[in-house]
Design a protein around this motif. Structure first.
Motif, short mmCIF file in Angstrom:
data_model
loop_
_atom_site.label_atom_id
_atom_site.label_comp_id
_atom_site.label_asym_id
_atom_site.label_seq_id
_atom_site.Cartn_x
_atom_site.Cartn_y
_atom_site.Cartn_z
N PRO A 1 28.07 -49.97 -47.70
CA PRO A 1 28.20 -49.35 -46.38
C PRO A 1 26.93 -49.49 -45.55
N GLU A 2 25.76 -49.43 -46.20
CA GLU A 2 24.49 -49.55 -45.48
C GLU A 2 24.40 -50.93 -44.82
N THR A 3 24.73 -51.96 -45.58
CA THR A 3 24.70 -53.32 -45.02
C THR A 3 25.73 -53.45 -43.91
N LEU A 4 26.91 -52.90 -44.12
CA LEU A 4 27.96 -52.97 -43.10
C LEU A 4 27.52 -52.28 -41.81
N ARG A 5 26.84 -51.16 -41.92
CA ARG A 5 26.33 -50.47 -40.72
C ARG A 5 25.33 -51.35 -39.96
N GLN A 6 24.50 -52.08 -40.70
CA GLN A 6 23.55 -53.00 -40.06
C GLN A 6 24.28 -54.17 -39.40
N VAL A 7 25.33 -54.66 -40.05
CA VAL A 7 26.09 -55.79 -39.52
C VAL A 7 26.77 -55.42 -38.20
N VAL A 8 27.35 -54.22 -38.11
CA VAL A 8 28.11 -53.84 -36.91
C VAL A 8 27.20 -53.37 -35.76
N LYS A 9 25.97 -52.99 -36.08
CA LYS A 9 25.05 -52.39 -35.09
C LYS A 9 24.97 -53.15 -33.75
N PRO A 10 24.83 -54.48 -33.76
CA PRO A 10 24.69 -55.17 -32.47
C PRO A 10 26.00 -55.29 -31.66
N PHE A 11 27.12 -54.90 -32.25
CA PHE A 11 28.42 -55.07 -31.59
C PHE A 11 28.88 -53.78 -30.92
N THR A 12 29.83 -53.90 -30.02
CA THR A 12 30.41 -52.75 -29.32
C THR A 12 31.78 -52.45 -29.91
N PRO A 13 32.00 -51.21 -30.34
CA PRO A 13 33.33 -50.88 -30.87
C PRO A 13 34.38 -50.86 -29.76
N VAL A 14 35.64 -51.04 -30.17
CA VAL A 14 36.75 -51.04 -29.22
C VAL A 14 37.78 -49.99 -29.65
N LYS A 15 38.55 -49.52 -28.68
CA LYS A 15 39.63 -48.57 -28.96
C LYS A 15 40.94 -49.32 -28.98
N PHE A 16 41.78 -49.03 -29.97
CA PHE A 16 43.11 -49.62 -30.03
C PHE A 16 43.99 -48.83 -30.99
N ILE A 17 45.29 -49.04 -30.90
CA ILE A 17 46.23 -48.44 -31.84
C ILE A 17 46.64 -49.54 -32.80
N GLY A 18 46.31 -49.36 -34.07
CA GLY A 18 46.64 -50.37 -35.08
C GLY A 18 48.10 -50.32 -35.46
N ASN A 19 48.59 -51.42 -36.04
CA ASN A 19 49.96 -51.45 -36.55
C ASN A 19 50.14 -50.33 -37.56
N GLY A 20 51.20 -49.56 -37.39
CA GLY A 20 51.48 -48.47 -38.31
C GLY A 20 50.77 -47.17 -37.95
N ASP A 21 49.84 -47.23 -36.98
CA ASP A 21 49.14 -46.01 -36.55
C ASP A 21 49.89 -45.39 -35.38
N ASN A 22 49.75 -44.08 -35.23
CA ASN A 22 50.32 -43.43 -34.05
C ASN A 22 49.21 -42.84 -33.17
N LYS A 23 47.96 -43.08 -33.60
CA LYS A 23 46.81 -42.60 -32.83
C LYS A 23 45.86 -43.77 -32.60
N GLU A 24 45.14 -43.65 -31.51
CA GLU A 24 44.12 -44.65 -31.20
C GLU A 24 42.95 -44.50 -32.17
N LYS A 25 42.29 -45.61 -32.46
CA LYS A 25 41.08 -45.57 -33.29
C LYS A 25 39.96 -46.27 -32.56
N LEU A 26 38.74 -45.98 -32.98
CA LEU A 26 37.56 -46.67 -32.49
C LEU A 26 37.05 -47.48 -33.67
N ALA A 27 36.93 -48.79 -33.46
CA ALA A 27 36.55 -49.67 -34.56
C ALA A 27 35.82 -50.90 -34.04
N TYR A 28 35.06 -51.49 -34.94
CA TYR A 28 34.43 -52.77 -34.66
C TYR A 28 35.37 -53.87 -35.13
N LEU A 29 35.43 -54.95 -34.37
CA LEU A 29 36.13 -56.16 -34.80
C LEU A 29 35.05 -57.19 -35.07
N ILE A 30 34.80 -57.43 -36.35
CA ILE A 30 33.68 -58.28 -36.77
C ILE A 30 34.23 -59.57 -37.38
#
Length: 142
Positions: A98-127
C-alpha cells in the motif's frame, strides 16, 4: 451486474490468492465476514493481504485504485490495514505494498465515477497497469 454478483467474483479472487499463499503458509485464510481493512490473514508471518479484482483492466489498461466510496467517505487504499495488495486481472496477480501504491498514485488526479455493479459514486485513481507492474514487488501468472 450487481453488488452481490461482484462480491462473489471478488471472493473467488480472494480464494485463488489464498490458495497460492497456502502452498507456503498453510494457515493463511480468507477473513470471514466483512472486513474493510484486508481480505486474507497469514498467521505464520503476521501479514494481511487485500485482493482487488480488475479484469476490465485488460481492456482499459487502467487499474482502479479506490480511495473513497461514496466521495467523502474514505475506503480501500485510504483505510487499508494490509501489508500487501494483490491486483487480479484474470491473467496475472500483481503484488504491491500500500505504501508503494500511495506513492505511485500521488502525481495523478482521482476521478469520480459509478463502477459496474455499484450504486454509489466512488473516488478513485485510474492508473496505467504498466506503471503499477513497474512498481510491483512481484507479478505471478495464474
Amino acid at each position: 451486474k450487481n453488488f452481490k454478483n461482484d462480491l462473489s467474483i471478488g471472493h473467488s479472487s480472494e480464494d485463488a490468492v489464498c490458495a497460492k499463499i497456502n502452498k507456503k503458509y498453510p494457515k493463511a485464510h480468507v477473513k470471514e465476514g466483512y472486513c474493510k481493512e484486508y481480505d486474507i490473514y497469514v498467521p505464520e508471518i503476521d501479514k494481511k493481504i487485500e485482493v482487488k479484482q480488475d479484469k476490465k483492466s485488460n481492456y482499459t489498461n487502467n487499474i482502479v485504485v479506490e480511495i473513497e466510496m461514496p466521495p467523502g467517505k474514505p475506503s480501500a487504499l485510504s483505510t487499508t490495514k494490509s501489508d500487501y495488495w494483490v491486483f487480479d486481472d484474470g491473467e496475472i496477480y500483481i503484488w504491491i505494498t500500500p505504501e508503494t501504491l500511495r506513492q505511485v498514485v500521488k502525481p495523478f488526479t482521482p476521478v469520480k465515477f459509478i463502477g459496474n455493479g455499484d450504486n454509489k459514486e466512488k473516488l478513485a485513481y485510474l492508473i496505467k497497469k504498466d506503471i503499477i507492474i513497474k512498481n510491483a514487488l512481484k507479478v505471478d501468472k495464474y
